[in-house]
Write a protein that holds these residues in place. Structure first.
Motif, PDB file in Angstrom:
ATOM      1  N   PHE A 326      -6.646   9.566  -9.372  1.00 15.21           N
ATOM      2  CA  PHE A 326      -6.166   8.874 -10.394  1.00 15.21           C
ATOM      3  C   PHE A 326      -6.183   7.899  -9.112  1.00 15.21           C
ATOM      4  N   THR A 332       1.012   2.306 -12.181  1.00 10.01           N
ATOM      5  CA  THR A 332       1.036   2.894 -12.437  1.00 10.01           C
ATOM      6  C   THR A 332       1.553   4.392 -12.185  1.00 10.01           C
ATOM      7  N   GLN A 335       0.625  10.967 -11.168  1.00 11.91           N
ATOM      8  CA  GLN A 335       0.376  12.394 -11.227  1.00 11.91           C
ATOM      9  C   GLN A 335       0.501  13.212 -10.382  1.00 11.91           C
TER      10      GLN A 335
END
Length: 463
Positions: A326, A332, A335
């Motif tokens: 990712f 963002t 993750q």
């Protein structure tokens, strides 16, 4: 005769030379026509108690039901063991059978079993060495959690499991209803008429006790919750459960730094408690599943956690040159692969990330002066990624109301939460720890379904 566990028999030297009684389940039986050896376990310890049966006292017919999985009680003298691997053993004088286990159908024979197979027989898997060890560690960690907070003067608060509010705003909730699903009452617009339901409104199983926890903190000062929570996410991963346990402390007059200090102290306390009280089980799990387990646990306890902002973390990730599944940039939601890179490869220490973009965090987090970030904090661990998520809470009525309206959260469900900002509002903070993720870390297991007795996941609600 006083009841004693196998753990007590193995760890109480004063009992050597005395008549004792042991009860448990047979793990194995071996021997010859002169002497038979039974390994007995009652769940109190990873270690078995060896029972020595002199065949001049017993017949083959008497021992025929003593097979793997059968339950027996034995009386005899506890003596020092001559063999390797055990400190003492019982020289049996008599024994009796509680229950038999047919070797043809009992699924837990001496051969090894995969963890996937054991999940299919979750009603029996606690009898294995692995799951006995995991469940004893889980029990010790649960006790450590209460011990930590009680010693610090926190109050244990029970928050509701049935709720009309979605704390996280994600909508992944299990609905609770007593309506007849084959004959739903409808209103004039043709929609389901929830006024006819048990609670007269839509309700669901809680995803978090945090909001109610804040109510407790603004009255009692420092509270913690510890109970089951539910997420109706269709996530079939080794890190997700549909039913899991959460620990959620909330503290009045705590800022984000106080919150980070408490979170670090808390997880170190719990891990250290397990190391001091469950070493036999942890050593077994290390040997079987995770060769560096004890070293990693001690490393977390012995080192200060690195603290940096989300923005600083993103810059490190962008400059790493590593190709992530990712892609990462400011804004963002990080993750697990990003979190683990920071912990395992860059800093090689647990990390606390703060000051996340407000768009990727919940409505109740305190907004920073920059208007872009909130005073969130996530504690990141090796092998796990995020283990704790928390924040300083927004104490300003106007700012909280504006955020609720911006996200279109139904006000009719939130009036009571806003009241805490209208009547004597104070700075306050809190965090949530997914209990199973802590157990996962301490046991070295790799699938969260293997650290809860009866996992609930999409399509699976057996036992």
């Amino acid at each position: 005769m006083k009841k004693t566990t196998i753990k007590q028999l193995l760890s109480t030297p004063e009992l050597i030379g005395t008549e004792v009684e042991a009860r448990g389940w047979v793990r194995t039986r071996r021997g010859n026509k002169h002497v038979q050896f039974v390994q007995l376990n009652d769940g109190s310890s990873i270690n078995n108690l060896q029972v020595v049966l002199d065949m001049s006292r017993f017949t083959d017919e008497q021992l025929k039901p003593v097979t793997t999985g059968s339950s027996i009680h034995v009386t005899g003298k506890l003596v020092e063991s001559q063999g390797k691997g055990q400190t003492c053993e019982i020289q049996a004088e008599s024994f009796g059978i509680y229950g038999t286990a047919d070797p043809e159908t009992y699924p837990l024979q001496k051969k090894g079993h995969t963890l996937e197979f054991l999940r299919e027989i979750a009603h029996l898997r606690p009898r294995t060495n692995t799951f006995g060890a995991v469940l004893r560690v889980r029990s010790a960690l649960a006790f450590a959690i209460h011990k930590f907070f009680q010693e610090k003067g926190f109050f244990y608060l029970n928050t509701p499991l049935i709720t009309a509010s979605d704390c996280e705003g994600a909508g992944a909730m299990f609905q609770v209803t007593t309506l007849d699903l084959n004959n739903l009452p409808k209103d004039e617009e043709g929609k389901v008429d929830y006024s006819k339901d048990f609670f007269a409104k839509p309700t669901a199983l809680t995803v978090s006790g945090q909001l109610e926890g804040e109510l407790g903190a603004t009255a009692l000062g420092q509270i913690y919750t510890f109970g089951p929570t539910f997420r109706a996410e269709n996530s079939n991963t080794p890190r997700h459960l549909s039913e899991f346990w959460m620990i959620e402390p909330e503290m009045a007059f705590y800022d984000i730094t106080d919150n980070m200090d408490l979170a670090e102290e808390f997880v170190k306390y719990c891990i250290n408690y397990a190391l001091e009280n469950c070493m036999d089980d942890i050593r077994f799990l290390e040997q079987m599943y995770d060769k560096g387990l004890v070293e990693r646990l001690r490393f977390v306890v012995d080192n200060d956690f690195v603290r940096l902002t989300y923005g600083e973390g993103v810059k490190i990730l962008e400059a790493s040159g590593k190709k992530f599944e990712f892609p990462v940039h400011w804004g963002t939601d990080l993750q697990s692969e990003h979190e683990r890179y920071l912990v395992e490869e860059h800093f090689k220490k647990p990390v606390i990330l703060t000051d996340y973009p407000k768009e990727i965090k919940a409505f109740y987090m305190k907004q920073n002066e920059d208007g872009k970030t909130v005073r969130a904090m996530d504690v990141l661990f090796p092998h796990i990624g995020e283990i704790i998520g928390g924040s300083e809470r927004e104490e300003s009525y106007d700012k909280l109301l504006a955020r609720i309206e911006e996200l279109n959260i139904p006000m009719k469900d939130m009036w009571w939460y806003l009241d805490t900002r209208r009547f004597g509002t104070v700075p306050h903070s809190g965090f949530g720890l997914g209990f199973e993720r802590l157990v996962l870390f301490v046991t070295g297991m790799t699938n969260i379904r293997d650290v809860i007795p009866f996992p609930r996941t999409p399509g699976k609600a057996e036992f």
